[in-house]
Design a protein around this motif. Sequence first.
Motif, PDB file in Angstrom:
ATOM      1  N   GLY A   6      62.336  61.889  29.655  1.00  0.00           N
ATOM      2  CA  GLY A   6      61.181  62.350  30.428  1.00  0.00           C
ATOM      3  C   GLY A   6      60.067  62.827  29.513  1.00  0.00           C
ATOM      4  O   GLY A   6      58.879  62.538  29.741  1.00  0.00           O
ATOM      5  N   LEU A   7      60.440  63.549  28.446  1.00  0.00           N
ATOM      6  CA  LEU A   7      59.422  64.055  27.511  1.00  0.00           C
ATOM      7  C   LEU A   7      58.722  62.901  26.796  1.00  0.00           C
ATOM      8  O   LEU A   7      57.496  62.906  26.637  1.00  0.00           O
ATOM      9  CB  LEU A   7      60.078  64.970  26.464  1.00  0.00           C
ATOM     10  N   ALA A   8      59.515  61.893  26.382  1.00  0.00           N
ATOM     11  CA  ALA A   8      58.907  60.745  25.694  1.00  0.00           C
ATOM     12  C   ALA A   8      58.007  59.982  26.662  1.00  0.00           C
ATOM     13  O   ALA A   8      56.907  59.541  26.293  1.00  0.00           O
ATOM     14  CB  ALA A   8      59.993  59.833  25.133  1.00  0.00           C
TER      15      ALA A   8
ATOM     16  N   GLY B 292      51.750  60.510  16.828  1.00  0.00           N
ATOM     17  CA  GLY B 292      51.774  61.585  15.831  1.00  0.00           C
ATOM     18  C   GLY B 292      53.116  62.315  15.800  1.00  0.00           C
ATOM     19  O   GLY B 292      53.385  63.111  14.898  1.00  0.00           O
ATOM     20  N   VAL B 293      53.985  62.055  16.786  1.00  0.00           N
ATOM     21  CA  VAL B 293      55.265  62.775  16.860  1.00  0.00           C
ATOM     22  C   VAL B 293      56.178  62.378  15.701  1.00  0.00           C
ATOM     23  O   VAL B 293      56.905  63.213  15.149  1.00  0.00           O
ATOM     24  CB  VAL B 293      55.938  62.518  18.234  1.00  0.00           C
ATOM     25  N   THR B 294      56.124  61.104  15.296  1.00  0.00           N
ATOM     26  CA  THR B 294      57.022  60.647  14.225  1.00  0.00           C
ATOM     27  C   THR B 294      56.812  61.463  12.945  1.00  0.00           C
ATOM     28  O   THR B 294      57.783  61.885  12.315  1.00  0.00           O
ATOM     29  CB  THR B 294      56.807  59.134  13.985  1.00  0.00           C
ATOM     30  N   ASP B 295      55.563  61.714  12.584  1.00  0.00           N
ATOM     31  CA  ASP B 295      55.301  62.501  11.369  1.00  0.00           C
ATOM     32  C   ASP B 295      55.940  63.882  11.482  1.00  0.00           C
ATOM     33  O   ASP B 295      56.491  64.411  10.516  1.00  0.00           O
ATOM     34  CB  ASP B 295      53.788  62.684  11.171  1.00  0.00           C
ATOM     35  N   GLN B 296      55.860  64.464  12.672  1.00  0.00           N
ATOM     36  CA  GLN B 296      56.432  65.805  12.852  1.00  0.00           C
ATOM     37  C   GLN B 296      57.955  65.766  12.752  1.00  0.00           C
ATOM     38  O   GLN B 296      58.572  66.651  12.174  1.00  0.00           O
ATOM     39  CB  GLN B 296      56.011  66.379  14.199  1.00  0.00           C
TER      40      GLN B 296
ATOM     41  N   LEU C 218      58.721  67.172  20.968  1.00  0.00           N
ATOM     42  CA  LEU C 218      58.046  66.433  22.050  1.00  0.00           C
ATOM     43  C   LEU C 218      57.382  67.402  23.032  1.00  0.00           C
ATOM     44  O   LEU C 218      56.230  67.189  23.446  1.00  0.00           O
ATOM     45  CB  LEU C 218      59.059  65.552  22.799  1.00  0.00           C
ATOM     46  N   ALA C 219      58.086  68.477  23.371  1.00  0.00           N
ATOM     47  CA  ALA C 219      57.524  69.433  24.337  1.00  0.00           C
ATOM     48  C   ALA C 219      56.283  70.113  23.753  1.00  0.00           C
ATOM     49  O   ALA C 219      55.283  70.322  24.457  1.00  0.00           O
ATOM     50  CB  ALA C 219      58.578  70.474  24.721  1.00  0.00           C
TER      51      ALA C 219
ATOM     52  N   GLY D 142      48.001  69.606  26.771  1.00  0.00           N
ATOM     53  CA  GLY D 142      47.728  70.282  28.036  1.00  0.00           C
ATOM     54  C   GLY D 142      48.738  69.953  29.123  1.00  0.00           C
ATOM     55  O   GLY D 142      48.514  70.230  30.301  1.00  0.00           O
ATOM     56  N   ILE D 143      49.866  69.356  28.731  1.00  0.00           N
ATOM     57  CA  ILE D 143      50.891  69.025  29.736  1.00  0.00           C
ATOM     58  C   ILE D 143      52.058  69.994  29.576  1.00  0.00           C
ATOM     59  O   ILE D 143      52.781  69.959  28.579  1.00  0.00           O
ATOM     60  CB  ILE D 143      51.383  67.570  29.570  1.00  0.00           C
TER      61      ILE D 143
END
Length: 413
Positions: A32-34, A76-80, A127-128, A135-136
């Motif tokens: 769901g987050l993805a 940008g999530v992959t870098d994190q 992800l969260a 803003g989600i």
Amino acid sequence: MVTSFAESTKTSYLLDSMMLSSPLIVGAGPTGLAAATFLAQHEIIPRIVDKRSERSKFSKALAVNPRSLELLEPTGVTDQLMALGRKLTGATIHRNDRIIGEVDFENLEHRFPFMLALSQATTERVLAEHLAEKGIEIESQIELVDSPQLGEGKAQLVHVETQANESVEAPWILAADGSHSVARKSVHVSFPGETYDRAWVLDDIPLATDLASDRAHIKWLDDGFLFLLPVFTGDEKPGEPTLWRVMGNYPDPVAHLGNSNPIGDSHWNSSFHIAHRLVEKMQVGQVYFAGDAAHLHSPLGARGMNLGIEDAWVFAELAKRDELKLYHKQRWPVDNAVVQRVRTVTGFAKGESWLKRTFRNLMGPKLLRWSKVRNQMMRTVTGLDHPLAMLHSSEQAAEENQPRRRSRNKETA
Ligand SMILES: Cc1cc2nc3c(=O)[nH]c(=O)nc-3n(C[C@H](O)[C@H](O)[C@H](O)COP(=O)(O)OP(=O)(O)OC[C@H]3O[C@@H](n4cnc5c(N)ncnc54)[C@H](O)[C@@H]3O)c2cc1C
């Protein structure tokens, strides 16, 4: 501009009486987050609800595969994730304490030729947090309950704390509500497959061991198997002993470790029954299934969370193109092939009868000498066992426009 979730939700409530509210994602696990992450990239702002009051702290899936890293990269999530996890270079298969085969991810012709070891709890947190920046906000303690008209986009929600009921009508609902999906039951979709009788047990425990901590290890023992993988959360302190996931089809897998020894208390111990199942349909009316709500298989394929992330990506791409009607056709054959492949590998590896174990112990080392077998294992675990039509066609299109640019991702599967 992306509207904040609170604003968009408020707006959607106001609009409720006049028109449909926002699209709805049920379940804020990794799928769901993805999905919300990929949708937000296309400026589709869903409402995402979860019945829990807080995120799960359990490590569960321990590796993000190259396919997921590739799909999440533009967000940008992959870098994190990469800043927190550690690279796994391959898997080693042992027969008791002797190495009988190795699979090396470095051989992958891919932008990310490794698995990223990172606890699922950390992946979910990243992800969260990414969604919060967009803003989600996840609406916690909101539960989907049995909804007879779910297929028409009408969901019955209960606010867990106050027990207040809420009826929403959404243009579509993504059911990412896990293996016991209420959405699946509401629309009476069957979930055929099988569940093993014998429980598997896992322990996340610090070990003193000679096993390389940049690899997964599968040990075929005389009466079962063990799977060992380092657990990384991104919070490791220097000098701290490595935490290992020890999993196997024994009531106490840690007792079968051989040359490795526990050097601290177990951080998580759990017992579970392995199932291989797939929904009959990935879509019923306005409801679409993704992740564990749609498919289950043993953790040996390292695909559960990763396959859910891929479902989410395909769903978001189709939503962007207004082609959700293609979702079942695109996802079901892929998910089916993965579930069947992991089922076969698991049946072979677990060796739960004398005959199967003898076959595994005799044939396994011979099969593992065959590069085709090792290659197939590598592609299954890394998620690169099938091309992803929309991803690869857009890459091809980009290449056609820039003929001198080299392909970053030459898949041959
Ligand atoms: C011990 C273990 C080891 C694993 N190892 C691996 C591995 O190595 N690699 C891998 O890829 N996968 C692994 N998995 C599988 C992986 O954890 C799951 O595939 C993954 O969590 C599925 O994500 P999901 O978001 O689809 O479902 P879930 O993680 O189950 O999330 C579903 C969410 O929906 C919420 N929800 C449920 N019902 C409702 C409702 N009615 N209303 C509102 N919210 C609801 C839940 O609270 C939850 O937050 C492992 C799992 C376990 C248990």
